[in-house]
Design an enzyme around this catalytic site. Sequence first.
Site, PDB file in Angstrom:
ATOM      1  N   ILE A 152     -19.732 -25.201   9.042  1.00  7.05           N
ATOM      2  CA  ILE A 152     -19.903 -26.886   8.790  1.00  7.05           C
ATOM      3  C   ILE A 152     -20.292 -26.906   7.952  1.00  7.05           C
ATOM      4  O   ILE A 152     -19.269 -27.922   6.181  1.00  7.05           O
ATOM      5  CB  ILE A 152     -19.706 -27.367   9.977  1.00  7.05           C
ATOM      6  CG1 ILE A 152     -18.995 -26.899  11.754  1.00  7.05           C
ATOM      7  CG2 ILE A 152     -19.451 -29.088   9.893  1.00  7.05           C
ATOM      8  CD1 ILE A 152     -18.656 -27.063  12.849  1.00  7.05           C
ATOM      9  N   ALA A 226     -22.006 -32.931  14.956  1.00  3.52           N
ATOM     10  CA  ALA A 226     -22.838 -32.000  15.500  1.00  3.52           C
ATOM     11  C   ALA A 226     -22.907 -31.980  17.473  1.00  3.52           C
ATOM     12  O   ALA A 226     -22.558 -32.228  17.573  1.00  3.52           O
ATOM     13  CB  ALA A 226     -24.205 -31.831  14.825  1.00  3.52           C
ATOM     14  N   ARG A 227     -24.403 -32.827  17.055  1.00  6.35           N
ATOM     15  CA  ARG A 227     -24.413 -32.555  18.867  1.00  6.35           C
ATOM     16  C   ARG A 227     -25.459 -34.493  18.553  1.00  6.35           C
ATOM     17  O   ARG A 227     -26.144 -35.129  18.110  1.00  6.35           O
ATOM     18  CB  ARG A 227     -25.819 -31.768  19.226  1.00  6.35           C
ATOM     19  CG  ARG A 227     -24.752 -30.826  19.748  1.00  6.35           C
ATOM     20  CD  ARG A 227     -24.158 -30.700  20.979  1.00  6.35           C
ATOM     21  NE  ARG A 227     -23.028 -29.025  20.893  1.00  6.35           N
ATOM     22  CZ  ARG A 227     -22.257 -28.836  20.548  1.00  6.35           C
ATOM     23  NH1 ARG A 227     -22.141 -30.289  20.163  1.00  6.35           N
ATOM     24  NH2 ARG A 227     -21.714 -27.724  21.032  1.00  6.35           N
ATOM     25  N   ASP A 251     -18.586 -38.080  16.392  1.00  4.52           N
ATOM     26  CA  ASP A 251     -17.309 -37.624  17.535  1.00  4.52           C
ATOM     27  C   ASP A 251     -18.189 -36.354  18.414  1.00  4.52           C
ATOM     28  O   ASP A 251     -17.626 -36.860  19.472  1.00  4.52           O
ATOM     29  CB  ASP A 251     -16.942 -36.563  17.029  1.00  4.52           C
ATOM     30  CG  ASP A 251     -15.626 -36.075  17.563  1.00  4.52           C
ATOM     31  OD1 ASP A 251     -14.969 -36.852  17.966  1.00  4.52           O
ATOM     32  OD2 ASP A 251     -15.768 -34.611  17.923  1.00  4.52           O
ATOM     33  N   GLU A 256     -21.806 -37.494  27.614  1.00  2.00           N
ATOM     34  CA  GLU A 256     -19.990 -37.503  27.110  1.00  2.00           C
ATOM     35  C   GLU A 256     -19.607 -37.735  28.826  1.00  2.00           C
ATOM     36  O   GLU A 256     -20.302 -36.003  29.908  1.00  2.00           O
ATOM     37  CB  GLU A 256     -19.571 -36.891  26.277  1.00  2.00           C
ATOM     38  CG  GLU A 256     -20.500 -37.605  25.292  1.00  2.00           C
ATOM     39  CD  GLU A 256     -19.813 -35.681  24.251  1.00  2.00           C
ATOM     40  OE1 GLU A 256     -19.446 -35.710  24.489  1.00  2.00           O
ATOM     41  OE2 GLU A 256     -20.029 -36.057  22.845  1.00  2.00           O
ATOM     42  N   HIS A 275     -15.360 -36.884  20.988  1.00  2.00           N
ATOM     43  CA  HIS A 275     -15.331 -35.744  20.736  1.00  2.00           C
ATOM     44  C   HIS A 275     -14.515 -35.167  20.838  1.00  2.00           C
ATOM     45  O   HIS A 275     -13.966 -33.618  21.455  1.00  2.00           O
ATOM     46  CB  HIS A 275     -16.384 -35.383  22.229  1.00  2.00           C
ATOM     47  CG  HIS A 275     -17.161 -34.017  21.652  1.00  2.00           C
ATOM     48  ND1 HIS A 275     -18.431 -33.343  22.092  1.00  2.00           N
ATOM     49  CD2 HIS A 275     -16.903 -32.661  20.791  1.00  2.00           C
ATOM     50  CE1 HIS A 275     -18.907 -32.501  22.029  1.00  2.00           C
ATOM     51  NE2 HIS A 275     -18.127 -32.146  21.103  1.00  2.00           N
ATOM     52  N   GLY A 277     -12.645 -33.644  17.380  1.00  2.00           N
ATOM     53  CA  GLY A 277     -13.760 -32.781  16.383  1.00  2.00           C
ATOM     54  C   GLY A 277     -12.493 -31.905  16.210  1.00  2.00           C
ATOM     55  O   GLY A 277     -11.844 -31.472  15.261  1.00  2.00           O
TER      56      GLY A 277
END
Length: 315
Positions: A152, A226-227, A251, A256, A275, A277
């Site tokens: 990525i 990413a995270r 994102d 979550e 989230h 993406g």
Amino acid sequence: MKKSVLLLETIDDEALTILEEHVNVFTGYDDASLKNILENQDVHAVITRGKGQINKALMEAIPTLQVAARCGVGLDNVDVQEATARKIMVINAPGSNAATIAEHTLSLMLMLMRNMYESVAQVKQDNWNWRNQYSGDELNGKTLGILGMGNIGKRVAKLGEAFGMNILYWSRSSQDLPYTYLSMDEVLEQSDVVSLHLPFTKETGTLIKEEQLALMKPGALLVNTARGALIDHEALLNALNEQRISGFAADVLPEEPPVHGFPILHHSRSLITPHSGSLTASTYRQMCVLTVKNVVAVLTGEEPDNRSIFNFSEL
């Protein structure tokens, strides 16, 4: 005799059709149905997406388990260490979301840099005169710092380069790339936009804390696809409130869905997507089909794609 697969979440229709042609498929989308399956069926593979947890307790409840699989790239919701100890094969879909996450990352950068979200919102409220107080900038000529140069990160670098950005990066080691490799601190200090593209592991931990935010330029933007746990969000909120950085887009969040009223969601200089993406039609299908094909291969005695077999020793 056909082997059995347990789905913890829904998957793409094409992937589901492939599964049903080769194995028995059971769905455990809620506690009651999951309990019923575990008590009455021999399960040989469990497939999840982003929410269903393939943890130690589930593995202990399925003595026949051969495969733990995620239709996606990250494995946060799969206990890979426990699976490795039990000789359960872990399968995911590496690289399948690189293009779409890179696009999503650049979309967030553009929206944040150009203050596009606010502009659209104001026009929808019939406030055309917003243009008289508009402030924003462009990516062209800015320095993009990438933390983590995997699949990525490389795609983001290429897109950023196409927008006329100067690319810096930090990763666990330098690579043969046409970009400047620096220490993480140097990337943070020199970048106008910092974008995170690393997994969250014991090695990385929370990467961006108070001291890292303090290194960034006052006008810099921070983007995270990413995270969520890579960032200390309390320190981030302080940095935004004190205008020590100019904006944040993400994102992903540390929890979550976030708790009601999570402050970063409502900050005037933040843009958060749910989230989503990887949820484009093409990528969702690709992740599910790739994962399912490899699960079927293992359960039917065929050779799976080795690139999709996760090796815990590589962490």
